[in-house]
Design an enzyme around this catalytic site. Structure first.
Site, PDB file in Angstrom:
ATOM      1  N   ARG A  21     -33.549 -58.719   8.695  1.00 34.90           N
ATOM      2  CA  ARG A  21     -33.377 -58.029   7.419  1.00 34.90           C
ATOM      3  C   ARG A  21     -34.430 -58.455   6.410  1.00 34.90           C
ATOM      4  NH1 ARG A  21     -27.437 -56.437   6.648  1.00 34.90           N
ATOM      5  NH2 ARG A  21     -26.853 -56.200   8.816  1.00 34.90           N
ATOM      6  N   SER A 136      -5.550 -52.291  12.823  1.00 37.39           N
ATOM      7  CA  SER A 136      -6.803 -52.105  12.099  1.00 37.39           C
ATOM      8  C   SER A 136      -7.637 -50.991  12.740  1.00 37.39           C
ATOM      9  CB  SER A 136      -7.559 -53.446  12.146  1.00 37.39           C
ATOM     10  OG  SER A 136      -8.799 -53.355  11.507  1.00 37.39           O
ATOM     11  N   SER A 188     -18.254 -45.824   4.986  1.00 37.13           N
ATOM     12  CA  SER A 188     -19.524 -45.680   4.276  1.00 37.13           C
ATOM     13  C   SER A 188     -20.719 -45.489   5.169  1.00 37.13           C
ATOM     14  CB  SER A 188     -19.747 -46.892   3.383  1.00 37.13           C
ATOM     15  OG  SER A 188     -20.063 -48.009   4.174  1.00 37.13           O
ATOM     16  N   HIS A 216     -15.304 -46.898  -1.320  1.00 37.66           N
ATOM     17  CA  HIS A 216     -16.345 -45.870  -1.469  1.00 37.66           C
ATOM     18  C   HIS A 216     -15.802 -44.580  -2.045  1.00 37.66           C
ATOM     19  CE1 HIS A 216     -19.708 -48.035   0.226  1.00 37.66           C
ATOM     20  NE2 HIS A 216     -18.811 -48.632   0.968  1.00 37.66           N
ATOM     21  N   LYS A 247     -19.280 -50.677  -7.193  1.00 35.76           N
ATOM     22  CA  LYS A 247     -19.988 -49.504  -6.683  1.00 35.76           C
ATOM     23  C   LYS A 247     -19.960 -48.406  -7.753  1.00 35.76           C
ATOM     24  CE  LYS A 247     -19.775 -51.345  -2.062  1.00 35.76           C
ATOM     25  NZ  LYS A 247     -19.145 -51.465  -0.765  1.00 35.76           N
ATOM     26  N   THR A 276     -10.889 -70.031  -7.371  1.00 33.68           N
ATOM     27  CA  THR A 276     -12.221 -69.599  -7.736  1.00 33.68           C
ATOM     28  C   THR A 276     -12.232 -69.160  -9.201  1.00 33.68           C
ATOM     29  OG1 THR A 276     -14.077 -68.214  -7.036  1.00 33.68           O
ATOM     30  CG2 THR A 276     -11.918 -67.195  -6.958  1.00 33.68           C
ATOM     31  N   THR A 362     -24.624 -53.881  11.042  1.00 29.67           N
ATOM     32  CA  THR A 362     -23.895 -53.006  10.113  1.00 29.67           C
ATOM     33  C   THR A 362     -23.395 -51.767  10.849  1.00 29.67           C
ATOM     34  OG1 THR A 362     -25.341 -53.822   8.362  1.00 29.67           O
ATOM     35  CG2 THR A 362     -24.053 -51.870   7.864  1.00 29.67           C
TER      36      THR A 362
END
Ligand SMILES: *Cc1c(COP(=O)(O)O)cnc(C)c1O
Length: 404
Positions: A21, A136, A188, A216, A247, A276, A362
């Site tokens: 990448r 899933s 996506s 998305h 987004k 966090t 991806t």
């Protein structure tokens, strides 16, 4: 031990496959989106961005920018702590109310990103509900996959967007096990939209809860930007709706919405929520303003749809194949990682067109693609320029093919 040599060996393997990448170093230009300044030497100084997830250009919306600046001046920069220890600011609470309203739910819970929201919510639900099984969709996003893995719950993968396969797999499970059906509205990479009603009906038939990633789709679909579940009138039948503020809303952060008890459960047990630092209050304020803005304004959504239709029509005219889908995402399949990167490099260098090659992991190997996301701020001229570049390169590729 030569650790760097070990790192390099694996990096070299990636490079040989064409899957290494390389990031384009850009400087976004407020007021000029989708134009950006490029800091790479071999590219023009100014490029047009064709692969942004700032789908509607909300990242430069004047009203949202003012809200963010005002909140910085009134609250300062960081949140100063976790939500539990001094970090909860009224802007976080107000944003959660706005998000609950967006999806017609009792409550919402904010996270530092969409990735973290999926990871934390799925790992907590799957890990804490006794004997839970998570079903899933096979093309679910990495953040869901990691959350499910971390939950250590039993996982069953069902065929992509296939309610009948889901039905069979649910039927094979013990009736009394808590079942979670995890899926997305808009996928996506292919830009396809799930058969939501059928999936919801199958889940209801088996008493399963539904976990829907609308990352998305939020801001983009439905009369108030509540996503595909709003457009289809199904939001009230979905147990948990997850989304991002990074987004279409042009900010940063992620969230889940659902019943008050469920959000309180995740708030109370999710390590990825508890340990966090909270989002900066100004980010929460801006995100709230962006969500509220897109509840009222459909102008951006309509303009986006118009540009998407125009780009598809121009590609068709030039005979450039693209995946037919019902969303705003236009994938042009290249099916080779090296070629995909090469086309992307030439588009950038010779045409000032920035589209990142989408390669493994991806997408599956052999399905490498260029993925275009036209938005309201792309002009017809921008689109014509893109299609001209693609058709020139297409012909060159075809010629190279014939010679080889
Ligand atoms: C981008 C993405 C996420 C993660 O959202 P972020 O806010 O970018 O972390 C989750 N799910 C899907 C399907 C995504 O594409």
């Amino acid at each position: 031990m030569d650790f760097d040599a070990m790192f390099d060996a694996q990096l070299n393997a990636l490079k040989e496959e064409g899957n290494y990448r390389i990031f384009a170093e850009l400087e976004r230009q407020c007021g000029a989106f989708p134009r950006a300044k490029s800091h790479d030497e071999e590219t023009p100084d100014e490029v047009t961005v064709w692969c942004s997830n700032d789908y509607l250009g909300m990242g430069q919306n004047a009203h949202i920018r003012e809200v963010m600046k005002d909140a910085i001046d009134s609250c300062g920069t960081g949140a100063g702590g976790t939500r539990n220890i001094s970090g909860t600011n009224n802007h976080h609470v107000a944003l959660e109310r706005e998000l609950a309203d967006l999806h017609g739910k009792e409550a919402a819970l904010l996270f530092t990103s969409g990735y973290v929201s999926n990871w934390a919510a799925l790992s907590t639900l799957g890990g804490r509900l006794p004997d839970a099984v998570i079903l899933s969709d096979e093309l679910n996003h990495a953040s869901m996959i990691e959350g499910i893995r971390h939950s250590r719950a039993k996982k069953v993968i069902w065929k992509h967007n296939d309610p009948e396969d889901l039905d069979r797999k649910l039927a094979a499970l013990p009736a009394n096990a808590p079942k979670i059906v995890a899926f997305e509205s808009v996928y996506s990479m292919d830009g396809d939209i799930c058969p939501m009603k059928e999936i919801v009906e199958v889940a209801e038939k088996h008493g399963a809860m539904t976990y829907l990633d609308e990352v998305h789709a939020v801001g983009l679909y439905g009369p108030r930007g509540g996503g595909v579940s709003e457009r289809e009138g199904l939001a009230h039948r979905i147990t948990l709706i997850e989304g991002t503020l990074g987004k279409a809303y042009g900010c940063m952060g992620g969230y889940i919405t659902g019943s008050a008890a469920m959000c309180d459960f995740v708030r109370s047990f999710a390590s990825g929520f508890i340990f966090t630092t909270a989002l900066p209050p100004a980010v929460a304020a801006a995100a709230k303003a962006s969500v509220a803005y897109l509840k009222d304004s459909s102008e951006e959504r309509h303009a986006q749809r118009d540009r998407v239709a125009y780009l598809r029509a121009q590609l068709d005219k030039q005979g450039i194949p693209h995946l037919g889908n019902a969303s705003h995402i236009i994938p042009v399949m290249i099916k080779d990682p090296v070629k995909c990167r090469m086309l992307s490099d030439i588009l950038m260098r010779d045409w000032g067109i920035y589209v990142q090659p989408i390669n493994y992991p991806t997408v599956p190997k052999g399905t490498e693609r260029l993925r275009f996301t036209p938005g309201p701020l792309h002009s017809y001229d921008d689109i014509d320029h893109l299609v001209e570049a693609l058709s020139v390169l297409w012909k060159q590729c075809a010629i190279a093919h014939a010679v080889a």
